[in-house]
Design a protein around this motif. Sequence first.
Motif, PDB file in Angstrom:
ATOM      1  N   VAL A 137       0.833  -1.211   0.000  1.00 33.66           N
ATOM      2  CA  VAL A 137       0.000   0.000   0.000  1.00 33.66           C
ATOM      3  C   VAL A 137       0.865   1.257   0.000  1.00 33.66           C
ATOM      4  N   ARG A 140      -0.511   4.433  -1.418  1.00 35.24           N
ATOM      5  CA  ARG A 140      -1.619   5.079  -0.712  1.00 35.24           C
ATOM      6  C   ARG A 140      -1.131   5.905   0.471  1.00 35.24           C
ATOM      7  N   MET A 148      -9.458   4.978   1.582  1.00 37.38           N
ATOM      8  CA  MET A 148      -8.897   3.649   1.354  1.00 37.38           C
ATOM      9  C   MET A 148      -9.946   2.572   1.581  1.00 37.38           C
ATOM     10  N   GLU A 152      -6.990  -2.078   2.667  1.00 38.73           N
ATOM     11  CA  GLU A 152      -5.886  -1.116   2.714  1.00 38.73           C
ATOM     12  C   GLU A 152      -5.760  -0.503   4.104  1.00 38.73           C
TER      13      GLU A 152
END
Length: 227
Positions: A137, A140, A148, A152
């Motif tokens: 991830v 992100r 998210m 995530e």
Amino acid sequence: MSDAIPALTLSDIARGYTSPAGRLPVLEGVNLTVAAGEIVGLVAPSGAGKSTLLHIAGLLDRPDRGAVQIAGTACEKLDDRGRTAIRREKIGFVYQFHHLLAEFTAIENAAMPLLIAGVPRDQAMQRAQQLLDTLGVGGRSAHRPAEMSGGEQQRVAIARAFANRPGLLLADEPTGNLDQETAGRVFDALLALSENEKLAALIVTHNHELAARMDRVIHLQNRTISE
């Protein structure tokens, strides 16, 4: 591994609570050793006391009787400040719900234990980004939790638990809020990171298939532990 100091030792743990109907025993005579680097699955029905056991192991609660050792340190006589120091330095926690801070980004959430411990911000962010990358991830890192997916979010929570390089991970149904496919991927990432970081883990799960992938499986029933 057998010569190393165990990551967690519980000796003759007992815990109960007072109710209007009288005393309710939850744990009685619990003995458990988690070796350094060992990943142990804890399977228990609802209401069996698994959360109580994790809270005692994580120094969030005190037993009525018995002793807790974290990496060889006897904890039963430590004051609150000493117990907090052990938690911050030696234990990582992952819960069923991610408990991320909504106003902070993924990388800030993952770095939070290090920032609280006074680690310089650039070092904390570097460590957090490394963990997010490892967990898949990394892209992100600038997103807030609401931006998210559930999987995530839980990976960010796992990164946060690993941030301070603890010797022991305590996880309470870490994939319990996820669908089966997502849970499998998150669990794969959790196991891989645990092995890569060489830390011990006690992971509560209802999923027998996931538990079977760990080094050892124990059962909590009738207020005590069995293999």
